[in-house]
Write a protein that holds these residues in place. Structure first.
Motif, mmCIF file in Angstrom:
data_model
loop_
_atom_site.group_PDB
_atom_site.id
_atom_site.type_symbol
_atom_site.label_atom_id
_atom_site.label_comp_id
_atom_site.label_asym_id
_atom_site.label_seq_id
_atom_site.Cartn_x
_atom_site.Cartn_y
_atom_site.Cartn_z
ATOM 1 N N GLU A 25 0.839 -1.202 0.000
ATOM 2 C CA GLU A 25 0.000 0.000 0.000
ATOM 3 C C GLU A 25 0.875 1.254 0.000
ATOM 4 O OE1 GLU A 25 -3.301 0.312 -0.440
ATOM 5 O OE2 GLU A 25 -3.260 -1.845 -0.753
ATOM 6 N N ASN A 26 2.183 1.065 -0.085
ATOM 7 C CA ASN A 26 3.121 2.179 -0.095
ATOM 8 C C ASN A 26 2.956 2.950 -1.404
ATOM 9 O OD1 ASN A 26 5.573 3.637 -0.687
ATOM 10 N ND2 ASN A 26 6.596 2.467 0.933
ATOM 11 N N PRO A 27 2.631 4.245 -1.340
ATOM 12 C CA PRO A 27 2.411 5.010 -2.569
ATOM 13 C C PRO A 27 3.631 5.049 -3.493
ATOM 14 C CG PRO A 27 2.091 6.403 -0.625
ATOM 15 C CD PRO A 27 2.413 5.033 -0.153
ATOM 16 N N ARG A 28 4.827 5.035 -2.942
ATOM 17 C CA ARG A 28 6.034 5.011 -3.783
ATOM 18 C C ARG A 28 6.106 3.704 -4.562
ATOM 19 N NH1 ARG A 28 10.507 7.665 0.332
ATOM 20 N NH2 ARG A 28 9.618 9.753 0.260
ATOM 21 N N ARG A 64 11.761 -8.122 -1.972
ATOM 22 C CA ARG A 64 11.451 -8.800 -0.714
ATOM 23 C C ARG A 64 9.967 -9.128 -0.617
ATOM 24 N NH1 ARG A 64 15.630 -5.233 1.146
ATOM 25 N NH2 ARG A 64 14.143 -3.611 1.709
ATOM 26 N N ARG A 65 9.142 -8.424 -1.378
ATOM 27 C CA ARG A 65 7.699 -8.673 -1.395
ATOM 28 C C ARG A 65 7.305 -9.728 -2.416
ATOM 29 N NH1 ARG A 65 4.431 -5.392 1.217
ATOM 30 N NH2 ARG A 65 5.364 -3.808 2.497
ATOM 31 N N GLY A 66 8.281 -10.270 -3.163
ATOM 32 C CA GLY A 66 8.017 -11.400 -4.029
ATOM 33 C C GLY A 66 8.231 -11.207 -5.516
ATOM 34 N N LEU A 67 8.683 -10.041 -5.944
ATOM 35 C CA LEU A 67 8.931 -9.815 -7.371
ATOM 36 C C LEU A 67 10.405 -10.053 -7.691
ATOM 37 C CD1 LEU A 67 6.829 -6.558 -7.849
ATOM 38 C CD2 LEU A 67 6.169 -8.914 -8.393
ATOM 39 N N ASP A 68 10.688 -10.373 -8.944
ATOM 40 C CA ASP A 68 12.088 -10.502 -9.376
ATOM 41 C C ASP A 68 12.664 -9.136 -9.730
ATOM 42 O OD1 ASP A 68 12.408 -13.259 -9.057
ATOM 43 O OD2 ASP A 68 11.496 -13.652 -10.993
ATOM 44 N N ARG A 100 -0.561 -8.211 -11.780
ATOM 45 C CA ARG A 100 -1.934 -8.106 -12.285
ATOM 46 C C ARG A 100 -2.896 -8.934 -11.438
ATOM 47 N NH1 ARG A 100 0.605 -8.204 -17.940
ATOM 48 N NH2 ARG A 100 0.681 -5.981 -18.435
ATOM 49 N N ALA A 101 -2.477 -10.118 -11.021
ATOM 50 C CA ALA A 101 -3.319 -10.952 -10.151
ATOM 51 C C ALA A 101 -3.543 -10.249 -8.815
ATOM 52 C CB ALA A 101 -2.679 -12.321 -9.936
ATOM 53 N N TRP A 102 -2.489 -9.648 -8.272
ATOM 54 C CA TRP A 102 -2.616 -8.918 -7.007
ATOM 55 C C TRP A 102 -3.538 -7.707 -7.170
ATOM 56 C CZ3 TRP A 102 -0.526 -3.910 -6.172
ATOM 57 C CH2 TRP A 102 -0.755 -3.412 -4.888
ATOM 58 N N LEU A 103 -3.407 -6.982 -8.276
ATOM 59 C CA LEU A 103 -4.276 -5.827 -8.506
ATOM 60 C C LEU A 103 -5.745 -6.241 -8.583
ATOM 61 C CD1 LEU A 103 -2.160 -3.802 -11.104
ATOM 62 C CD2 LEU A 103 -2.702 -3.115 -8.740
ATOM 63 N N LYS A 104 -6.028 -7.393 -9.206
ATOM 64 C CA LYS A 104 -7.411 -7.892 -9.271
ATOM 65 C C LYS A 104 -7.924 -8.239 -7.879
ATOM 66 C CE LYS A 104 -7.415 -9.688 -13.965
ATOM 67 N NZ LYS A 104 -7.466 -10.872 -14.827
ATOM 68 N N ARG A 105 -7.095 -8.944 -7.092
ATOM 69 C CA ARG A 105 -7.495 -9.278 -5.708
ATOM 70 C C ARG A 105 -7.731 -8.013 -4.902
ATOM 71 N NH1 ARG A 105 -3.139 -12.740 -6.156
ATOM 72 N NH2 ARG A 105 -1.904 -11.521 -4.686
ATOM 73 N N ARG A 108 -10.980 -6.368 -5.908
ATOM 74 C CA ARG A 108 -12.108 -7.152 -5.407
ATOM 75 C C ARG A 108 -12.332 -6.896 -3.917
ATOM 76 N NH1 ARG A 108 -10.877 -11.596 -7.977
ATOM 77 N NH2 ARG A 108 -9.467 -12.350 -6.378
ATOM 78 N N ILE A 109 -11.243 -6.865 -3.162
ATOM 79 C CA ILE A 109 -11.334 -6.624 -1.713
ATOM 80 C C ILE A 109 -11.848 -5.212 -1.444
ATOM 81 C CG2 ILE A 109 -9.945 -6.336 0.381
ATOM 82 C CD1 ILE A 109 -8.223 -8.704 -0.691
ATOM 83 N N LYS A 110 -11.371 -4.242 -2.197
ATOM 84 C CA LYS A 110 -11.826 -2.853 -2.013
ATOM 85 C C LYS A 110 -13.318 -2.729 -2.300
ATOM 86 C CE LYS A 110 -7.608 -0.273 -2.371
ATOM 87 N NZ LYS A 110 -6.989 0.949 -2.798
ATOM 88 N N LYS A 111 -13.804 -3.438 -3.330
ATOM 89 C CA LYS A 111 -15.234 -3.396 -3.652
ATOM 90 C C LYS A 111 -16.072 -3.995 -2.524
ATOM 91 C CE LYS A 111 -15.084 -3.327 -8.662
ATOM 92 N NZ LYS A 111 -15.374 -4.041 -9.914
ATOM 93 N N GLN A 112 -15.489 -4.957 -1.797
ATOM 94 C CA GLN A 112 -16.186 -5.588 -0.689
ATOM 95 C C GLN A 112 -16.065 -4.756 0.587
ATOM 96 O OE1 GLN A 112 -14.327 -9.437 -0.503
ATOM 97 N NE2 GLN A 112 -15.376 -10.191 -2.330
ATOM 98 N N GLY A 113 -15.348 -3.663 0.514
ATOM 99 C CA GLY A 113 -15.220 -2.778 1.674
ATOM 100 C C GLY A 113 -14.080 -3.113 2.603
ATOM 101 N N GLY A 114 -13.197 -3.999 2.200
ATOM 102 C CA GLY A 114 -12.045 -4.360 3.038
ATOM 103 C C GLY A 114 -10.808 -3.628 2.598
ATOM 104 N N ARG A 115 -9.690 -4.031 3.185
ATOM 105 C CA ARG A 115 -8.393 -3.465 2.803
ATOM 106 C C ARG A 115 -7.679 -4.465 1.918
ATOM 107 N NH1 ARG A 115 -5.881 0.784 5.556
ATOM 108 N NH2 ARG A 115 -3.967 -0.250 4.963
ATOM 109 N N GLY A 116 -6.907 -3.942 0.912
ATOM 110 C CA GLY A 116 -6.225 -4.844 -0.005
ATOM 111 C C GLY A 116 -4.788 -4.732 0.063
#
Length: 116
Positions: A25-28, A64-68, A100-105, A108-116
């Protein structure tokens, strides 16, 4: 005295290759992620896009968050006319799929009113 035969070397699978991108969720991070989805960027551009002056550390955080997010060293001429190698960051195809998979999740979570 008989010599022992060394055990065969096992090929280790990269821990990173099994990981999923955990998101951020870091804007940078978000600004850089969106930019790298569009095209590769030199280190100086990563600094400008992030709004910070330590692009390599920001990229390390994304790793460290999982990307190459590899950095290719590309020859260029600096302002003094010397050939130097500058870093160009890019996402692998796998990185793009993970993001892209993370952005979709996340959406979806934001539409349900949660935090993503």
């Amino acid at each position: 005295m008989k010599k022992k035969t060394p055990a065969p070397t096992k090929v280790k699978t990269s821990a990173r290759s099994k990981r999923k991108f955990i998101g951020t969720e870091n804007p940078r991070h978000l600004r850089v992620i969106m930019a790298l989805l569009v095209s590769p960027r030199p280190r100086e551009a990563i600094d400008r896009i992030a709004g910070a002056s330590n692009g390599p550390e920001l990229m390390a955080e994304l790793r460290r968050r999982g990307l190459d997010a590899p950095c290719s060293r590309t020859p260029c001429i600096d302002r003094d006319g010397f050939e130097v190698k500058r870093g160009i960051y890019h996402f692998t195809d796998k990185d793009k799929r993970l993001v892209r998979a993370w952005l979709k999740r996340r959406e979806r979570i934001k539409k349900q009113g949660g935090r993503g």
